[in-house]
Design a protein around this motif. Sequence first.
Motif, PDB file in Angstrom:
ATOM      1  N   VAL A 176      35.043  54.494  23.295  1.00 19.22           N
ATOM      2  CA  VAL A 176      36.265  54.067  23.185  1.00 19.22           C
ATOM      3  C   VAL A 176      37.035  54.537  24.401  1.00 19.22           C
ATOM      4  CG1 VAL A 176      36.153  52.123  21.116  1.00 19.22           C
ATOM      5  CG2 VAL A 176      37.279  55.398  21.828  1.00 19.22           C
ATOM      6  N   ASN A 178      38.547  54.945  28.624  1.00 10.93           N
ATOM      7  CA  ASN A 178      38.571  54.872  29.555  1.00 10.93           C
ATOM      8  C   ASN A 178      38.878  55.535  30.693  1.00 10.93           C
ATOM      9  OD1 ASN A 178      36.985  51.278  30.450  1.00 10.93           O
ATOM     10  ND2 ASN A 178      37.934  52.162  27.697  1.00 10.93           N
ATOM     11  N   ASP A 245      48.682  56.893  26.142  1.00 14.00           N
ATOM     12  CA  ASP A 245      48.295  55.601  26.321  1.00 14.00           C
ATOM     13  C   ASP A 245      49.136  55.078  25.674  1.00 14.00           C
ATOM     14  OD1 ASP A 245      46.812  53.651  25.781  1.00 14.00           O
ATOM     15  OD2 ASP A 245      44.838  54.301  24.789  1.00 14.00           O
ATOM     16  N   ALA A 248      48.701  49.084  25.404  1.00 14.46           N
ATOM     17  CA  ALA A 248      49.282  47.244  25.218  1.00 14.46           C
ATOM     18  C   ALA A 248      48.591  47.111  26.207  1.00 14.46           C
ATOM     19  CB  ALA A 248      50.614  47.316  25.979  1.00 14.46           C
ATOM     20  N   SER A 249      48.138  46.091  25.778  1.00 12.61           N
ATOM     21  CA  SER A 249      46.998  45.440  26.780  1.00 12.61           C
ATOM     22  C   SER A 249      47.364  44.343  27.804  1.00 12.61           C
ATOM     23  CB  SER A 249      45.945  44.246  26.111  1.00 12.61           C
ATOM     24  OG  SER A 249      46.066  43.804  25.171  1.00 12.61           O
ATOM     25  N   SER A 274      50.066  41.029  27.226  1.00 10.31           N
ATOM     26  CA  SER A 274      49.312  40.319  26.223  1.00 10.31           C
ATOM     27  C   SER A 274      49.662  40.494  24.592  1.00 10.31           C
ATOM     28  CB  SER A 274      48.138  39.626  26.494  1.00 10.31           C
ATOM     29  OG  SER A 274      47.116  40.484  27.167  1.00 10.31           O
ATOM     30  N   ASN A 316      46.768  52.216  34.325  1.00 16.09           N
ATOM     31  CA  ASN A 316      46.703  53.283  33.795  1.00 16.09           C
ATOM     32  C   ASN A 316      46.487  54.195  34.592  1.00 16.09           C
ATOM     33  OD1 ASN A 316      47.124  51.921  31.084  1.00 16.09           O
ATOM     34  ND2 ASN A 316      45.753  50.273  31.613  1.00 16.09           N
ATOM     35  N   GLU A 320      47.054  57.973  32.322  1.00 18.54           N
ATOM     36  CA  GLU A 320      46.344  58.542  32.284  1.00 18.54           C
ATOM     37  C   GLU A 320      46.256  60.417  32.942  1.00 18.54           C
ATOM     38  OE1 GLU A 320      42.290  58.529  32.214  1.00 18.54           O
ATOM     39  OE2 GLU A 320      43.044  56.685  30.692  1.00 18.54           O
TER      40      GLU A 320
ATOM     41  N   MET B   1      43.380  55.036  29.564  1.00 16.17           N
ATOM     42  CA  MET B   1      42.984  54.763  28.503  1.00 16.17           C
ATOM     43  C   MET B   1      43.073  53.355  27.656  1.00 16.17           C
ATOM     44  SD  MET B   1      42.180  57.690  25.525  1.00 16.17           S
ATOM     45  CE  MET B   1      43.825  57.890  25.341  1.00 16.17           C
ATOM     46  N   LYS B   2      44.351  52.911  28.999  1.00 14.08           N
ATOM     47  CA  LYS B   2      44.450  51.749  27.669  1.00 14.08           C
ATOM     48  C   LYS B   2      43.978  50.738  28.132  1.00 14.08           C
ATOM     49  CE  LYS B   2      47.910  48.712  29.368  1.00 14.08           C
ATOM     50  NZ  LYS B   2      48.732  48.717  30.375  1.00 14.08           N
ATOM     51  N   ARG B   3      43.343  50.918  28.971  1.00 16.10           N
ATOM     52  CA  ARG B   3      42.630  49.458  29.606  1.00 16.10           C
ATOM     53  C   ARG B   3      41.241  49.221  28.457  1.00 16.10           C
ATOM     54  NH1 ARG B   3      40.759  48.372  35.020  1.00 16.10           N
ATOM     55  NH2 ARG B   3      38.907  46.769  34.641  1.00 16.10           N
ATOM     56  N   THR B   4      41.398  49.957  27.611  1.00 17.95           N
ATOM     57  CA  THR B   4      40.498  50.496  26.375  1.00 17.95           C
ATOM     58  C   THR B   4      40.691  49.440  25.859  1.00 17.95           C
ATOM     59  OG1 THR B   4      40.543  52.487  25.839  1.00 17.95           O
ATOM     60  CG2 THR B   4      39.580  50.989  24.260  1.00 17.95           C
ATOM     61  N   PHE B   5      41.901  48.437  25.509  1.00 16.03           N
ATOM     62  CA  PHE B   5      42.121  47.720  24.921  1.00 16.03           C
ATOM     63  C   PHE B   5      41.508  46.428  25.218  1.00 16.03           C
ATOM     64  CE2 PHE B   5      45.206  50.918  23.740  1.00 16.03           C
ATOM     65  CZ  PHE B   5      44.771  51.005  22.820  1.00 16.03           C
ATOM     66  N   LEU B   6      41.844  46.347  26.485  1.00 17.17           N
ATOM     67  CA  LEU B   6      41.815  45.377  27.306  1.00 17.17           C
ATOM     68  C   LEU B   6      40.290  44.758  27.587  1.00 17.17           C
ATOM     69  CD1 LEU B   6      42.299  43.530  29.256  1.00 17.17           C
ATOM     70  CD2 LEU B   6      41.535  44.398  31.222  1.00 17.17           C
ATOM     71  N   THR B   7      39.844  46.316  27.283  1.00 15.15           N
ATOM     72  CA  THR B   7      37.814  46.010  27.726  1.00 15.15           C
ATOM     73  C   THR B   7      37.778  44.780  26.102  1.00 15.15           C
ATOM     74  OG1 THR B   7      37.543  47.347  28.899  1.00 15.15           O
ATOM     75  CG2 THR B   7      35.678  46.840  28.185  1.00 15.15           C
ATOM     76  N   LEU B   8      38.076  45.961  25.116  1.00 10.24           N
ATOM     77  CA  LEU B   8      37.838  45.518  23.628  1.00 10.24           C
ATOM     78  C   LEU B   8      37.937  43.792  22.617  1.00 10.24           C
ATOM     79  CD1 LEU B   8      38.980  47.956  21.895  1.00 10.24           C
ATOM     80  CD2 LEU B   8      36.866  47.393  22.399  1.00 10.24           C
ATOM     81  N   LEU B   9      39.574  43.441  23.767  1.00 11.07           N
ATOM     82  CA  LEU B   9      39.191  41.818  23.471  1.00 11.07           C
ATOM     83  C   LEU B   9      38.656  41.644  24.213  1.00 11.07           C
ATOM     84  CD1 LEU B   9      43.049  43.029  23.130  1.00 11.07           C
ATOM     85  CD2 LEU B   9      41.827  42.654  21.299  1.00 11.07           C
ATOM     86  N   PHE B 486      45.169  37.738  22.614  1.00 14.80           N
ATOM     87  CA  PHE B 486      44.565  37.559  23.500  1.00 14.80           C
ATOM     88  C   PHE B 486      44.535  36.784  24.396  1.00 14.80           C
ATOM     89  CE2 PHE B 486      42.390  38.864  27.648  1.00 14.80           C
ATOM     90  CZ  PHE B 486      43.343  39.969  27.958  1.00 14.80           C
TER      91      PHE B 486
END
Lengths: 501, 518
Positions: A176, A178, A245, A248-249, A274, A316, A320, B1-9, B486
């Motif tokens: 999970v 990145n 973190d 937010a996406s 979003s 990010n 990071e 690490m926030k990209r995690t959400f983007l990827t998951l979603l 999303f």
Amino acid sequence: MKTHFLVASFTALIAWIPLSQAADSPEVSQAIDTTSGEWEGIVNIDVSVLVPDYREPWNAGQPSGGSGTGFLIGKNRFLTNAHVVSNATKVVIRTMNDPEPHPAKILFIAHDCDLAIIEAEDPSAFEKLKKLELGGIPKLNTEVIAVGYPIGGERISVTRGVVSRIDFRPYSHTSVDNHLAIQVDAAINPGNSGGPVLQGGKVVGVAFQGYSGQVAQNVGYMIPMPVIKRFLKDIEDGTYDHYVDLAASNFAIENPAQVKALGLDTEGQGVLISDVEPAGSAGGILKAGDVLLAIDGNPVFNNGLIRVDGDLVDMNEVVERKFAGDKVNIEFLRDRKRQTETITLKRFLPYVTLGNQYNQRPRYIVSAGLVFQPMDRNLMDANDMRNPLTSYFFDNYMTDKLYKERPEVVILTNVLPDEVNTYLSSYRGSIVDEINGVKIRQLKDVKEGLAAKNAGKEDFIVIKLLENDRPLVLKRALAEAAHPRIMQTYNISEDAYLGNE
Amino acid sequence: MKRTFLTLLATATLTVTLSAQKARAPKEDNLAPVDNPNVSRVPESIIRSDSIVKVNATSQSFSPHIPWQKQPPGARRGLGVVLGGRRILVTAQMVADATYIELELPESGQKLPAKVLAVDYEANVALLIASALPVKTEEFFATLKPMAVDASARIGDSLSILQTGRVGDLIVSPMRVSKVMTQPYVVETAAFLVYEATGIIRSEANSFTLPVVKGGKLAALLLRYDNKNQVATLLPAPIIAHFLKDVEDGKYEGFPSLGVEIQQTQDEQFREYLGMKNDVKGAFISGVAKDASAEKIGVKEGDIVLSINEFSVDSRGDYQDPQYGALSISHIVRGRSFVGDKVEMKVLRDGKELMLKGELLRKQPDSYLVPPYIFDRGPNYVMMGGLLFQELSQPYLEAFGGDRQSGAVLRLSHIADHPEEYEKQGRKKLVFLSAVLPTPSVQGYERLGGQVVNTVNGQKITDLAALADAFTKPVDGIHTVELKEFPRFLHLDAISVERDNLKLIGGQYRLGSLKRIE
């Protein structure tokens, strides 16, 4: 698709074709005298592993083993991958010129960035070894070598290649996380994990993952210096505090109508927010529909990238490199008005549930043959969960913010058959909502619920599931009488493990 | 690490490609492969039936994922039963999505075009009538006689399955009824009475639907056949008779339902908890569907149903049927009653017996938030500049095949299984963005798909008609689509959408129309 080298070394790649030793290419400029000590700090790490059993959580687990590489970065400090030493019961270090095994222990382990520091229990054998110097980020298309103890032989191995790509990549150890990763075309094989990737004699990365199977050729990844340096800085105070973190996406703003609707007059600057996790760092500050314009003064482009040291990287990257409690300044557009805010960064916990976890004893409660366990990836992977609601909860734990109501989703994972529970076996895999009137928001609530007396029906234990099914009912006296019998029959020594609380 | 959400979603979005329809398993169009017709032996005496005709149907359904397109046509061949009034009885499956139906006399091969007079897809029965000139119809039916329906079959009875050979000769195979129970036919929403019979059915042409007779009268239609275990599942005469009776008055109302979920009460500890004494039978009601018969007469979750009409209910949720023995209580309502009939339910609530009375209703197929089936019409859709919006349906989900364990398909399936929350929001259908065709006005949105639509231009979207209406009202030349998940907000330029709409009509993607709302 991605696999750990360490793991793979037990399963595949037996049909290894030995490359000729006479591969002394005419252009080899720096022949290494292995007795000179230059690489003596690169060591083989042999590990005995105990893989926890999430199906029978009271059992010890499955003994296994593996090996990887590590290297000296300071006095009795060896850097390696977290996945090399995860779930280890015994760690042994061997150097290239000394067959003697030296017991070692883990000092720090950071699963989220797949790095660990180990030390020899008796440092005397390593006092004369030279530590490796740490370098920086190598440029694209420059030559690097990977050094380590991969499969194919016992002794140290060197492979050579160039830097192919620098990008944000998933780290498969947790699945999970990145972070920045550097792709190289030097052969990186099982056993290389934790070994240094060198350029000009300095470490520019730690080899850690590649592709398994036939999906790609000559693709290996290393953990680059910014990630390594962050880890080393994080542990300076004696504990590892994990990555923080924004939680937010974002969604790229490519559509001209979107640019117009959001009132953007900034050519190509700004990305749409979003989704914002209410329990994360940005919760309550950013909201969906905002347009993030800059982080710490770095303009954010419409695709979520920023420019760092001349290269475009994920925005990010700014977060990071920071630590828990650090602040980040953001500039954003809300309802066409520019605003600035300061966000204090913290770790976002719910996502940990969705990733692989290590060095943990599975938590559970057994009562009258009913087994309760918290939902996480380890549990889901161990059990082939076919209950659609449970699959839905796992898949949408963050999307639907299910963690708000249930910091832990408790599942009735098993019913160990006995006279007392024989009618309940078909409810395996269901989510537990309430026990004797106590709402189940985490595993320990089960214990409280089982002890609670049900108003008006004190003689019964009443378990409500999240499905629209009937309540599961046990007569308290019968359940209490059956419990020791079931524990003995199924060879369970402890009826609960709730973790170190 | 926030990209995690983007990827998951982002990975949770649907990957509807234009080849998605291939994921749908090919329909078994004929029950069994056609036998090699090179049978040289001439039977000495050919047995015939004057109440059976061949029915040949060509069917073509719309693609659930590309709703303006039709799937390749397929052929279904079965046998129909001649009933009074020159009507032919077949299973509904036989004529679902039919583009052309014809009747054929088994011996002479004379053919007659036909059409559907009445159909019930839940009960899986259909009536056909001729669609030819009266004189041709007259001639076709001249030698045919109606077959009577006989609902008297019981467990242990011998029945005969009828098939026709190449020259119209009748092939009779014996079957013995071994079990009677309830189970869904082709639509998963409702369970109906079935006979299970054992025996061998030959591989012959025209075996998609076959009549099963008892003493020359119609006892059942073949529903499915498991040739490995030689078990035939039969759609029995009581259901056929119910359908025919309902059709008689010209106003078809369908099979009523109770709308309850029940659980067994054999578990002694559970019985004691519920306060059920040793001799008390009855089943636990764990769910009551909104607006269904049971709710209307006052049944509540947690009640124990003791009897329905004159039948007492046992702890399995069965009653003793005078003809079949233990059978699910659903048959009391669905098989033995009609819409509008009185129903009486005795329930145990808080230790007291209550008698609840009222009328039986049917949940109308179009009242489902997520329709369980769509036949004889295309799925509704609206195309806006490249964004394809659809109403969620079971056929849409089924078209993804078996794997619905993750991502947007899992999310949409979850909604289909738990529609209550969405119904409470006032939604009549579940409108979602199903796919995106690449046009200039949807730049940046190409990878989306599977997101539920909340509002368009500020208007709540309760169905596709509401969506089409909302898209007539852009604000400052821009359409704003608010999604439940999303990426939450999409914006479209109203003028460029219109331009792209014009190009989409008859363009590369062969769109004939920008919407279908039926």
